[in-house]
Design a protein around this motif. Structure first.
Motif, PDB file in Angstrom:
ATOM      1  N   GLN A  57      -0.287   1.782  -2.639  1.00  0.00           N
ATOM      2  CA  GLN A  57       0.133   2.779  -3.625  1.00  0.00           C
ATOM      3  C   GLN A  57       1.523   2.458  -4.171  1.00  0.00           C
ATOM      4  O   GLN A  57       1.787   2.609  -5.364  1.00  0.00           O
ATOM      5  CB  GLN A  57       0.118   4.171  -2.999  1.00  0.00           C
ATOM      6  N   PHE A  58       2.402   2.015  -3.286  1.00  0.00           N
ATOM      7  CA  PHE A  58       3.773   1.658  -3.671  1.00  0.00           C
ATOM      8  C   PHE A  58       3.755   0.494  -4.665  1.00  0.00           C
ATOM      9  O   PHE A  58       4.473   0.513  -5.674  1.00  0.00           O
ATOM     10  CB  PHE A  58       4.562   1.296  -2.412  1.00  0.00           C
ATOM     11  N   ARG A  59       2.937  -0.503  -4.396  1.00  0.00           N
ATOM     12  CA  ARG A  59       2.888  -1.679  -5.263  1.00  0.00           C
ATOM     13  C   ARG A  59       2.138  -1.401  -6.566  1.00  0.00           C
ATOM     14  O   ARG A  59       2.406  -2.050  -7.579  1.00  0.00           O
ATOM     15  CB  ARG A  59       2.256  -2.844  -4.507  1.00  0.00           C
ATOM     16  N   ASP A  60       1.224  -0.439  -6.548  1.00  0.00           N
ATOM     17  CA  ASP A  60       0.547  -0.040  -7.789  1.00  0.00           C
ATOM     18  C   ASP A  60       1.547   0.516  -8.800  1.00  0.00           C
ATOM     19  O   ASP A  60       1.330   0.455 -10.009  1.00  0.00           O
ATOM     20  CB  ASP A  60      -0.533   1.016  -7.503  1.00  0.00           C
ATOM     21  N   LYS A  61       2.647   1.076  -8.290  1.00  0.00           N
ATOM     22  CA  LYS A  61       3.710   1.619  -9.153  1.00  0.00           C
ATOM     23  C   LYS A  61       4.790   0.565  -9.434  1.00  0.00           C
ATOM     24  O   LYS A  61       5.834   0.888  -9.988  1.00  0.00           O
ATOM     25  CB  LYS A  61       4.364   2.826  -8.477  1.00  0.00           C
ATOM     26  N   ASP A  62       4.512  -0.683  -9.040  1.00  0.00           N
ATOM     27  CA  ASP A  62       5.507  -1.752  -9.163  1.00  0.00           C
ATOM     28  C   ASP A  62       6.801  -1.378  -8.439  1.00  0.00           C
ATOM     29  O   ASP A  62       7.912  -1.608  -8.935  1.00  0.00           O
ATOM     30  CB  ASP A  62       5.817  -2.060 -10.634  1.00  0.00           C
ATOM     31  N   GLY A  63       6.646  -0.775  -7.260  1.00  0.00           N
ATOM     32  CA  GLY A  63       7.809  -0.331  -6.507  1.00  0.00           C
ATOM     33  C   GLY A  63       8.506  -1.462  -5.765  1.00  0.00           C
ATOM     34  O   GLY A  63       7.883  -2.452  -5.371  1.00  0.00           O
ATOM     35  N   LYS A  64       9.807  -1.300  -5.611  1.00  0.00           N
ATOM     36  CA  LYS A  64      10.602  -2.242  -4.827  1.00  0.00           C
ATOM     37  C   LYS A  64      11.780  -1.496  -4.218  1.00  0.00           C
ATOM     38  O   LYS A  64      12.482  -0.753  -4.897  1.00  0.00           O
ATOM     39  CB  LYS A  64      11.110  -3.385  -5.703  1.00  0.00           C
ATOM     40  N   ILE A  65      11.972  -1.689  -2.908  1.00  0.00           N
ATOM     41  CA  ILE A  65      13.137  -1.099  -2.240  1.00  0.00           C
ATOM     42  C   ILE A  65      14.334  -1.998  -2.529  1.00  0.00           C
ATOM     43  O   ILE A  65      14.434  -3.110  -2.017  1.00  0.00           O
ATOM     44  CB  ILE A  65      12.912  -0.965  -0.721  1.00  0.00           C
ATOM     45  N   ASP A  74      20.217  13.640  15.233  1.00  0.00           N
ATOM     46  CA  ASP A  74      19.700  13.836  13.874  1.00  0.00           C
ATOM     47  C   ASP A  74      20.399  12.841  12.961  1.00  0.00           C
ATOM     48  O   ASP A  74      21.633  12.724  12.976  1.00  0.00           O
ATOM     49  CB  ASP A  74      19.985  15.253  13.377  1.00  0.00           C
ATOM     50  N   THR A  75      19.617  12.141  12.161  1.00  0.00           N
ATOM     51  CA  THR A  75      20.213  11.169  11.256  1.00  0.00           C
ATOM     52  C   THR A  75      19.338  11.029  10.013  1.00  0.00           C
ATOM     53  O   THR A  75      18.233  11.588   9.948  1.00  0.00           O
ATOM     54  CB  THR A  75      20.395   9.803  11.949  1.00  0.00           C
ATOM     55  N   ARG A  76      19.839  10.298   9.036  1.00  0.00           N
ATOM     56  CA  ARG A  76      19.115  10.182   7.773  1.00  0.00           C
ATOM     57  C   ARG A  76      19.222   8.769   7.229  1.00  0.00           C
ATOM     58  O   ARG A  76      20.218   8.068   7.437  1.00  0.00           O
ATOM     59  CB  ARG A  76      19.697  11.156   6.756  1.00  0.00           C
ATOM     60  N   ILE A  77      18.174   8.363   6.525  1.00  0.00           N
ATOM     61  CA  ILE A  77      18.198   7.095   5.800  1.00  0.00           C
ATOM     62  C   ILE A  77      17.821   7.378   4.353  1.00  0.00           C
ATOM     63  O   ILE A  77      16.968   8.228   4.079  1.00  0.00           O
ATOM     64  CB  ILE A  77      17.228   6.058   6.436  1.00  0.00           C
ATOM     65  N   SER A  78      18.501   6.730   3.426  1.00  0.00           N
ATOM     66  CA  SER A  78      18.187   6.889   2.013  1.00  0.00           C
ATOM     67  C   SER A  78      17.819   5.526   1.420  1.00  0.00           C
ATOM     68  O   SER A  78      18.443   4.510   1.747  1.00  0.00           O
ATOM     69  CB  SER A  78      19.371   7.489   1.254  1.00  0.00           C
ATOM     70  N   TYR A  79      16.786   5.532   0.585  1.00  0.00           N
ATOM     71  CA  TYR A  79      16.321   4.315  -0.060  1.00  0.00           C
ATOM     72  C   TYR A  79      16.612   4.372  -1.559  1.00  0.00           C
ATOM     73  O   TYR A  79      16.378   5.399  -2.204  1.00  0.00           O
ATOM     74  CB  TYR A  79      14.814   4.131   0.134  1.00  0.00           C
ATOM     75  N   PHE A  80      17.115   3.296  -2.107  1.00  0.00           N
ATOM     76  CA  PHE A  80      17.294   3.150  -3.548  1.00  0.00           C
ATOM     77  C   PHE A  80      16.110   2.334  -4.033  1.00  0.00           C
ATOM     78  O   PHE A  80      15.976   1.157  -3.697  1.00  0.00           O
ATOM     79  CB  PHE A  80      18.620   2.455  -3.842  1.00  0.00           C
ATOM     80  N   ILE A  81      15.218   2.958  -4.816  1.00  0.00           N
ATOM     81  CA  ILE A  81      13.931   2.358  -5.156  1.00  0.00           C
ATOM     82  C   ILE A  81      13.794   2.143  -6.662  1.00  0.00           C
ATOM     83  O   ILE A  81      14.206   2.984  -7.468  1.00  0.00           O
ATOM     84  CB  ILE A  81      12.773   3.234  -4.644  1.00  0.00           C
ATOM     85  N   ASN A  82      13.192   1.022  -7.017  1.00  0.00           N
ATOM     86  CA  ASN A  82      12.906   0.700  -8.408  1.00  0.00           C
ATOM     87  C   ASN A  82      11.401   0.850  -8.632  1.00  0.00           C
ATOM     88  O   ASN A  82      10.608   0.114  -8.053  1.00  0.00           O
ATOM     89  CB  ASN A  82      13.343  -0.733  -8.717  1.00  0.00           C
ATOM     90  N   TYR A  83      11.012   1.826  -9.462  1.00  0.00           N
ATOM     91  CA  TYR A  83       9.616   2.007  -9.855  1.00  0.00           C
ATOM     92  C   TYR A  83       9.481   1.588 -11.312  1.00  0.00           C
ATOM     93  O   TYR A  83       9.861   2.322 -12.221  1.00  0.00           O
ATOM     94  CB  TYR A  83       9.176   3.468  -9.710  1.00  0.00           C
TER      95      TYR A  83
END
Length: 205
Positions: free
Chosen positions: A125-133, A156-165
């Protein structure tokens, strides 16, 4: 008669010495070839790509020591999974590395076959949207909140992704609960946070 015996003895000694020289030279050649082959094999086995480095990582001996380091490795593994063309063996092995970071309880709730199939669908699904982290960042220092739940050390901690769709950039956030098992910080659970604002509100609550 005596002269003949001495000559024969010298001849035998010479022949023996010659044979020993051949044996020694042969041994040196064999040893040299063996060492050269060992060096070539060692050179071939040195991980060079990110996939090779992650697959070669010893998750028992080289396990991350802090929640922040756990999240950094989690980010690396996911970026590699979602951005790289992998064969089936590499894909399964990388999912296996992720599972090494799961707590006993989370492993029990996520059978390996089901998880592998689920990650595969998410990846498609991610690649169908041409996604890239493009990048990711994790909580560090005081941003990681430590607490005790039923006598167990948690964080408790968090991770954030910068994604290119498809040339459109967005951020994705995940909140994690880590628990300490046998001296190692393991992932007990995680959930999506829709926006940075909502993530910050959840963190303050």
């Amino acid at each position: 008669m005596k002269g003949n015996m001495n000559a024969r003895t010298r001849s035998n000694v010479t022949a023996f010495a010659f044979i020993m020289c051949i044996v020694v030279i042969g041994g040196i050649v064999v040893y040299y070839q063996f060492m050269k082959r060992q060096q070539m094999e060692s050179a071939v086995q040195v991980p060079t790509t990110e996939v090779e480095k992650l697959l070669a990582k010893d998750m028992e001996m080289g396990y991350p020591e802090t929640p922040a380091e756990v999240m950094k490795l989690w980010g690396r593994l996911n970026q590699c999974l979602y951005n790289t063309d992998l064969d089936d063996e590499q894909f399964t092995a990388l999912v296996g590395q992720l599972r090494c970071m799961y707590s006993t309880e989370l492993l029990a709730a996520n059978p390996e076959k089901e998880q592998t199939e689920r990650v595969q669908k998410e990846l498609e699904q991610f690649r169908d949207k041409d996604g890239k982290i493009v990048n990711y960042s994790t909580d560090t220092g005081k941003s990681v909140r430590y607490k005790k739940v039923e006598g167990k050390e948690c964080a408790d901690t968090r991770i954030s992704y910068f994604i290119n769709y498809d040339k459109k950039y967005t951020k994705s956030f995940q909140d994690f609960l880590l628990i300490k098992e046998k001296g190692k910080w393991k992932i007990q659970g995680f959930r999506e946070a829709e926006t940075q604002d909502s993530a910050q509100k959840e963190k303050k609550s």
